[in-house]
Motif scaffolding. Structure first.
Motif, PDB file in Angstrom:
ATOM      1  N   PRO A  78       0.349  -0.918   0.092  1.00  0.00           N
ATOM      2  CA  PRO A  78       0.130   0.150   0.130  1.00  0.00           C
ATOM      3  C   PRO A  78       0.836   1.645  -0.161  1.00  0.00           C
ATOM      4  O   PRO A  78       0.285   2.213  -1.051  1.00  0.00           O
ATOM      5  CB  PRO A  78      -0.741   0.210   1.589  1.00  0.00           C
ATOM      6  CG  PRO A  78      -1.148  -1.728   1.755  1.00  0.00           C
ATOM      7  CD  PRO A  78       0.095  -1.930   1.038  1.00  0.00           C
ATOM      8  N   VAL A  79       1.524   0.945   0.718  1.00  0.00           N
ATOM      9  CA  VAL A  79       3.086   2.659   0.560  1.00  0.00           C
ATOM     10  C   VAL A  79       3.743   2.589  -0.825  1.00  0.00           C
ATOM     11  O   VAL A  79       3.562   4.230  -0.664  1.00  0.00           O
ATOM     12  CB  VAL A  79       3.845   2.163   1.362  1.00  0.00           C
ATOM     13  CG1 VAL A  79       5.192   3.083   1.737  1.00  0.00           C
ATOM     14  CG2 VAL A  79       3.063   2.222   2.773  1.00  0.00           C
ATOM     15  N   TYR A  80       3.546   1.947  -1.420  1.00  0.00           N
ATOM     16  CA  TYR A  80       3.943   1.633  -3.537  1.00  0.00           C
ATOM     17  C   TYR A  80       2.743   2.635  -3.906  1.00  0.00           C
ATOM     18  O   TYR A  80       2.600   3.083  -4.583  1.00  0.00           O
ATOM     19  CB  TYR A  80       4.198   0.145  -4.548  1.00  0.00           C
ATOM     20  CG  TYR A  80       5.872   0.190  -3.642  1.00  0.00           C
ATOM     21  CD1 TYR A  80       6.791   0.143  -5.001  1.00  0.00           C
ATOM     22  CD2 TYR A  80       5.831  -0.804  -2.713  1.00  0.00           C
ATOM     23  CE1 TYR A  80       8.591  -0.023  -3.915  1.00  0.00           C
ATOM     24  CE2 TYR A  80       7.545  -1.578  -2.971  1.00  0.00           C
ATOM     25  CZ  TYR A  80       8.163  -0.773  -3.040  1.00  0.00           C
ATOM     26  OH  TYR A  80       9.277  -1.535  -3.463  1.00  0.00           O
ATOM     27  N   THR A  81       1.647   1.881  -3.533  1.00  0.00           N
ATOM     28  CA  THR A  81       0.195   2.717  -4.506  1.00  0.00           C
ATOM     29  C   THR A  81       0.348   3.680  -3.563  1.00  0.00           C
ATOM     30  O   THR A  81       0.049   4.868  -4.950  1.00  0.00           O
ATOM     31  CB  THR A  81      -0.635   2.114  -3.541  1.00  0.00           C
ATOM     32  OG1 THR A  81      -0.688   0.480  -3.946  1.00  0.00           O
ATOM     33  CG2 THR A  81      -2.298   2.252  -4.115  1.00  0.00           C
ATOM     34  N   PHE A  82       0.404   4.564  -2.533  1.00  0.00           N
ATOM     35  CA  PHE A  82       0.444   5.364  -2.123  1.00  0.00           C
ATOM     36  C   PHE A  82       1.871   7.341  -2.747  1.00  0.00           C
ATOM     37  O   PHE A  82       1.215   7.693  -3.773  1.00  0.00           O
ATOM     38  CB  PHE A  82       1.099   5.988  -0.873  1.00  0.00           C
ATOM     39  CG  PHE A  82       0.850   7.553   0.049  1.00  0.00           C
ATOM     40  CD1 PHE A  82      -0.363   7.900  -0.089  1.00  0.00           C
ATOM     41  CD2 PHE A  82       2.142   7.925   0.339  1.00  0.00           C
ATOM     42  CE1 PHE A  82      -0.102   9.484   0.465  1.00  0.00           C
ATOM     43  CE2 PHE A  82       2.319   9.232   0.324  1.00  0.00           C
ATOM     44  CZ  PHE A  82       1.257  10.202   0.964  1.00  0.00           C
ATOM     45  N   LEU A  83       2.728   5.869  -2.845  1.00  0.00           N
ATOM     46  CA  LEU A  83       4.049   6.961  -3.645  1.00  0.00           C
ATOM     47  C   LEU A  83       4.004   7.309  -5.020  1.00  0.00           C
ATOM     48  O   LEU A  83       4.228   7.787  -5.379  1.00  0.00           O
ATOM     49  CB  LEU A  83       5.703   5.851  -3.131  1.00  0.00           C
ATOM     50  CG  LEU A  83       5.902   6.176  -1.782  1.00  0.00           C
ATOM     51  CD1 LEU A  83       7.290   5.667  -1.626  1.00  0.00           C
ATOM     52  CD2 LEU A  83       5.791   7.856  -1.678  1.00  0.00           C
ATOM     53  N   GLU A  84       3.535   6.047  -4.921  1.00  0.00           N
ATOM     54  CA  GLU A  84       3.191   5.928  -7.279  1.00  0.00           C
ATOM     55  C   GLU A  84       2.014   6.704  -7.655  1.00  0.00           C
ATOM     56  O   GLU A  84       1.427   7.263  -8.504  1.00  0.00           O
ATOM     57  CB  GLU A  84       2.934   4.245  -7.756  1.00  0.00           C
ATOM     58  CG  GLU A  84       4.642   3.759  -7.487  1.00  0.00           C
ATOM     59  CD  GLU A  84       4.024   2.461  -7.284  1.00  0.00           C
ATOM     60  OE1 GLU A  84       2.660   1.962  -7.718  1.00  0.00           O
ATOM     61  OE2 GLU A  84       5.029   2.172  -8.213  1.00  0.00           O
ATOM     62  N   THR A  85       1.418   7.182  -6.474  1.00  0.00           N
ATOM     63  CA  THR A  85      -0.848   8.030  -6.913  1.00  0.00           C
ATOM     64  C   THR A  85      -0.380   9.072  -5.797  1.00  0.00           C
ATOM     65  O   THR A  85      -0.442  10.173  -7.724  1.00  0.00           O
ATOM     66  CB  THR A  85      -1.244   7.769  -6.040  1.00  0.00           C
ATOM     67  OG1 THR A  85      -2.204   5.972  -5.848  1.00  0.00           O
ATOM     68  CG2 THR A  85      -2.955   8.753  -5.781  1.00  0.00           C
ATOM     69  N   TYR A  86       0.732   9.919  -5.883  1.00  0.00           N
ATOM     70  CA  TYR A  86       1.135  11.302  -5.582  1.00  0.00           C
ATOM     71  C   TYR A  86       1.996  11.705  -5.241  1.00  0.00           C
ATOM     72  O   TYR A  86       3.513  10.950  -5.403  1.00  0.00           O
ATOM     73  CB  TYR A  86       0.802  11.046  -3.800  1.00  0.00           C
ATOM     74  CG  TYR A  86      -1.327  10.759  -3.314  1.00  0.00           C
ATOM     75  CD1 TYR A  86      -1.939  11.877  -3.987  1.00  0.00           C
ATOM     76  CD2 TYR A  86      -1.019  10.300  -2.438  1.00  0.00           C
ATOM     77  CE1 TYR A  86      -3.430  11.747  -2.522  1.00  0.00           C
ATOM     78  CE2 TYR A  86      -2.221   9.866  -2.550  1.00  0.00           C
ATOM     79  CZ  TYR A  86      -3.070  11.086  -2.541  1.00  0.00           C
ATOM     80  OH  TYR A  86      -4.537  10.554  -2.363  1.00  0.00           O
ATOM     81  N   ASP A  87       2.548  13.062  -6.374  1.00  0.00           N
ATOM     82  CA  ASP A  87       2.902  13.742  -6.231  1.00  0.00           C
ATOM     83  C   ASP A  87       3.685  14.677  -5.294  1.00  0.00           C
ATOM     84  O   ASP A  87       3.341  15.806  -4.961  1.00  0.00           O
ATOM     85  CB  ASP A  87       3.693  14.482  -7.871  1.00  0.00           C
ATOM     86  CG  ASP A  87       4.371  15.318  -8.636  1.00  0.00           C
ATOM     87  OD1 ASP A  87       5.609  15.003  -7.648  1.00  0.00           O
ATOM     88  OD2 ASP A  87       4.705  16.232  -9.468  1.00  0.00           O
ATOM     89  N   LEU A  88       4.868  14.166  -4.634  1.00  0.00           N
ATOM     90  CA  LEU A  88       5.484  14.741  -3.582  1.00  0.00           C
ATOM     91  C   LEU A  88       6.093  15.826  -4.030  1.00  0.00           C
ATOM     92  O   LEU A  88       7.204  15.821  -3.403  1.00  0.00           O
ATOM     93  CB  LEU A  88       5.568  13.913  -2.482  1.00  0.00           C
ATOM     94  CG  LEU A  88       4.321  12.839  -1.577  1.00  0.00           C
ATOM     95  CD1 LEU A  88       4.952  11.853  -0.651  1.00  0.00           C
ATOM     96  CD2 LEU A  88       3.111  13.629  -1.481  1.00  0.00           C
ATOM     97  N   SER A  89       6.833  16.013  -4.913  1.00  0.00           N
ATOM     98  CA  SER A  89       8.141  16.451  -5.268  1.00  0.00           C
ATOM     99  C   SER A  89       7.756  18.028  -4.682  1.00  0.00           C
ATOM    100  O   SER A  89       6.309  18.936  -4.533  1.00  0.00           O
ATOM    101  CB  SER A  89       7.987  17.215  -6.728  1.00  0.00           C
ATOM    102  OG  SER A  89       7.628  16.150  -7.690  1.00  0.00           O
ATOM    103  N   GLY A  90       8.859  18.512  -4.233  1.00  0.00           N
ATOM    104  CA  GLY A  90       8.962  20.066  -3.410  1.00  0.00           C
ATOM    105  C   GLY A  90       8.886  19.688  -2.034  1.00  0.00           C
ATOM    106  O   GLY A  90       8.363  21.023  -1.017  1.00  0.00           O
ATOM    107  N   LYS A  91       8.045  18.430  -1.396  1.00  0.00           N
ATOM    108  CA  LYS A  91       8.083  18.126  -0.027  1.00  0.00           C
ATOM    109  C   LYS A  91       9.533  17.943   0.296  1.00  0.00           C
ATOM    110  O   LYS A  91       9.601  17.060   0.105  1.00  0.00           O
ATOM    111  CB  LYS A  91       6.804  17.517  -0.442  1.00  0.00           C
ATOM    112  CG  LYS A  91       5.260  18.279  -0.470  1.00  0.00           C
ATOM    113  CD  LYS A  91       4.241  17.630  -0.458  1.00  0.00           C
ATOM    114  CE  LYS A  91       3.323  17.913  -0.940  1.00  0.00           C
ATOM    115  NZ  LYS A  91       2.951  19.962  -1.133  1.00  0.00           N
ATOM    116  N   THR A  92       8.922  17.367   2.052  1.00  0.00           N
ATOM    117  CA  THR A  92       9.986  16.924   2.769  1.00  0.00           C
ATOM    118  C   THR A  92       9.495  15.747   3.558  1.00  0.00           C
ATOM    119  O   THR A  92       7.891  15.309   4.079  1.00  0.00           O
ATOM    120  CB  THR A  92      10.118  18.031   3.684  1.00  0.00           C
ATOM    121  OG1 THR A  92      11.186  18.902   3.418  1.00  0.00           O
ATOM    122  CG2 THR A  92      11.307  16.590   4.341  1.00  0.00           C
TER     123      THR A  92
END
Length: 148
Positions: A78-92
């Motif tokens: 599920p963490v893979y799903t989260f990281l592949e779903t959302y673009d967290l560019s510019g975030k820490t």
């Protein structure tokens, strides 16, 4: 394989979609005190389970604390799903994990690869499952040292 459930006192669901179906039924009865465990086959197959809900207003956050258990020396699916779903560019992204002896097991590098536009902190918190009950002071010290 047909769906079926074994219980005594832990319930184990078998068959594709059985756990997801059961979770929908169990949550209203037991609240958030549910633990689902999936085996190695889910990882080997590269399954990306659907997330139960969608995060709204993610742009409001500059820092994401990403907590997860280590699954067979890797991120949970599920963490893979989260990281592949959302673009967290510019975030820490600040990872923290519970493990059975492997520490981060390379998951920080995996997060960096999945979110190349994010600043993935390498000073995350990792603790053995055997030390969780005595971790309060360690977690507090770690969080204070992050200087966020």
């Amino acid at each position: 394989m047909q769906k079926f459930m074994y219980s005594y006192p832990t319930r184990v669901y078998f068959g594709e979609g059985a756990a997801a179906d059961a979770l929908k039924q169990e949550l209203p009865r037991v609240g958030r005190r549910v633990m689902l465990a999936f085996g190695h086959d889910e990882q080997a197959a590269g399954i990306r389970p659907e997330l139960a809900s969608r995060l709204e207003n993610l742009q409001r956050y500059d820092t994401i604390f990403l907590g997860y258990p280590i699954w067979n020396a890797d991120l949970p699916m599920p963490v893979y799903t989260f990281l592949e779903t959302y673009d967290l560019s510019g975030k820490t992204i600040v990872p923290f994990t519970v493990h059975g002896g492997s520490g981060f097991a390379g998951t920080i590098q995996t997060i960096q690869a999945l979110q190349p536009g994010a600043d993935v902190r390498e000073d995350g918190f990792s603790i053995s499952r055997n030390r969780v009950l005595e971790a309060l002071a360690s977690v507090s010290e770690w969080a204070a040292a992050l200087a966020l």
